[in-house]
Motif scaffolding. Structure first.
Motif, short mmCIF file in Angstrom:
data_model
loop_
_atom_site.label_atom_id
_atom_site.label_comp_id
_atom_site.label_asym_id
_atom_site.label_seq_id
_atom_site.Cartn_x
_atom_site.Cartn_y
_atom_site.Cartn_z
N TYR A 67 15.78 -7.38 -3.62
CA TYR A 67 16.12 -5.96 -3.74
C TYR A 67 15.88 -5.49 -5.17
N GLU A 68 16.31 -6.29 -6.15
CA GLU A 68 16.17 -5.90 -7.56
C GLU A 68 14.70 -5.74 -7.95
N LYS A 69 13.84 -6.58 -7.39
CA LYS A 69 12.42 -6.53 -7.74
C LYS A 69 11.68 -5.41 -7.03
N HIS A 70 12.00 -5.17 -5.78
CA HIS A 70 11.20 -4.25 -4.97
C HIS A 70 11.80 -2.86 -4.82
N VAL A 71 13.08 -2.70 -5.06
CA VAL A 71 13.70 -1.38 -4.97
C VAL A 71 13.94 -0.90 -6.40
N ALA A 103 4.26 9.49 5.07
CA ALA A 103 3.67 8.84 3.88
C ALA A 103 2.32 8.21 4.17
N PHE A 104 2.00 7.97 5.44
CA PHE A 104 0.73 7.33 5.79
C PHE A 104 -0.48 8.24 5.54
N GLU A 105 -0.26 9.54 5.59
CA GLU A 105 -1.40 10.47 5.54
C GLU A 105 -2.17 10.37 4.22
N MET A 162 16.59 5.98 -0.63
CA MET A 162 16.34 5.67 0.77
C MET A 162 17.19 4.51 1.24
N VAL A 163 17.34 3.48 0.42
CA VAL A 163 18.22 2.35 0.76
C VAL A 163 19.64 2.85 0.98
N ILE A 176 0.82 -1.21 0.00
CA ILE A 176 0.00 0.00 0.00
C ILE A 176 0.85 1.26 0.00
N ILE A 177 1.86 1.28 0.87
CA ILE A 177 2.69 2.47 1.05
C ILE A 177 4.12 2.14 0.64
N GLU A 178 4.56 2.70 -0.45
CA GLU A 178 5.86 2.36 -1.05
C GLU A 178 7.02 2.47 -0.07
N GLU A 179 7.01 3.54 0.72
CA GLU A 179 8.15 3.80 1.60
C GLU A 179 8.35 2.71 2.65
#
Length: 329
Positions: free
Chosen positions: A309-313, A134-136, A321-322, A100-103
């Motif tokens: 990491y390759e798939k999700h970042v 980011a939740f807002e 951020m990483v 839901i929230i990318e961060e």
């Protein structure tokens, strides 16, 4: 009337009959807070502590009533209820937010944190504030991060001492695509399911095991049916305390400040409780005869996470951020 609204009203009705020992009943505004963990668990006690701070700082106007032990539902359901405003506060694992929230994906990555201290430095700083903010956009107000400990694999079949030992085994994971991919990268099969269903699923052989921290392995009773616990510590995922934006918007700016500060001030208390509970749970589990595997080379586990990491970042924001987390000393 929508199905969700009907469900929400039903929850309110059922919640009204739950007997509470909290003094919050005397407050003018009682914030309903949900947690899947049992009474006495560090996250539950931390929110109670936050409630005491609120009562003191508002002279009894605002209090918190904590519904522990999944009384209001499992995490996925309570997230929706909190967005809708049926539940005011919710202590939730970050895993269910990954889709839901990318961060939240970044701090849920396997082995992103070098230690618990490293995690604290990151989450207590600007990166943590960025993630809370980011939740807002999703009808939630991020208030604070609690500890979730180091998560490791446990199972009912055999001691796991290497990546090869995981191949073909079935493990429950939180309902997160990233955690499914993490288990798959190790050659095992991931089965997403609600936390409350795990005990019976292991007991009946639907799954071989799951992964979690010392206190959850203890309080859930999972050590009774899955006695092999391998300390690979693949995840150090913080947990989050959120508030419904609908409930938040009803507060005055002054009360919003008080609520946010009380949440922040509950964090050190939670960490003290967590450290004590980890030690207590480990002693109990070892005394019960569980086999704890500590002689393990983590390097192959870490190397196996590269595809995750390759798939999700993928976005520039997440890559940055990483890099900032890895550079945090």
């Amino acid at each position: 009337m929508s199905i969700l609204r009907k469900f929400g009203l039903a929850v309110l009705a059922s919640a009204a009959i739950v007997v509470s020992t909290m003094s919050a009943h005397a407050a003018e505004l009682v914030l309903r807070s949900s947690d899947t963990h049992p009474d006495g668990y560090p996250t539950v006690e931390a929110v109670k502590y936050m409630g005491k701070l609120l009562e003191e700082r508002t002279k009894g106007r605002i209090g918190i009533e904590v519904f522990h032990s999944a009384q209001l539902g499992e995490e996925k359901d309570t997230i929706e209820q909190t967005q809708f405003g049926v539940i005011d506060l919710n202590r939730v694992s970050l895993g269910p937010f990954n889709n839901i929230i990318e961060e939240t994906q970044v701090v849920s990555l396997p082995y992103i944190f070098r230690s618990v201290d490293h995690m604290h430095k990151v989450m207590d700083g600007p990166i943590g504030d960025e993630i809370l903010a980011a939740f807002e956009a999703h009808d939630l107000i991020g208030l604070a991060f609690y500890d979730g400990g180091s998560r490791s694999f446990y199972n009912s079949e055999k001691p796991i001492k290497s990546v090869d030992d995981l191949k073909g085994m079935k493990f429950r994971v939180m309902q997160s695509d990233m955690f499914v991919d993490m288990v798959g990268a190790l050659g095992a099969n991931a089965t997403p399911m609600p936390y409350g269903e795990v005990y019976s699923a292991i007991q009946t052989g639907v799954i071989d095991g799951a992964e979690n921290n010392w206190p959850s392995y203890d309080s859930s009773g999972h050590f009774e049916v899955a006695k092999y616990y391998t300390l690979d510590e693949h995840l150090i995922v913080p947990e989050v305390l959120v508030m419904s934006k609908k409930s938040w918007d009803k507060l005055s700016p002054e009360d919003q400040t008080v609520v946010r500060q009380a949440a922040k001030d509950s964090v050190p208390h939670m960490r003290e409780l967590w450290t004590a509970q980890e030690k207590k749970s480990e002693e109990k589990i070892r005394a019960a005869g569980a086999e704890v595997i500590t002689d393990i080379d983590k390097k192959p586990f870490i190397e196996a996470m590269k595809p995750v990491y390759e798939k999700h970042v993928t976005s520039a924001k997440l890559k940055d951020m990483v890099a900032r987390i890895q550079a945090t000393e």
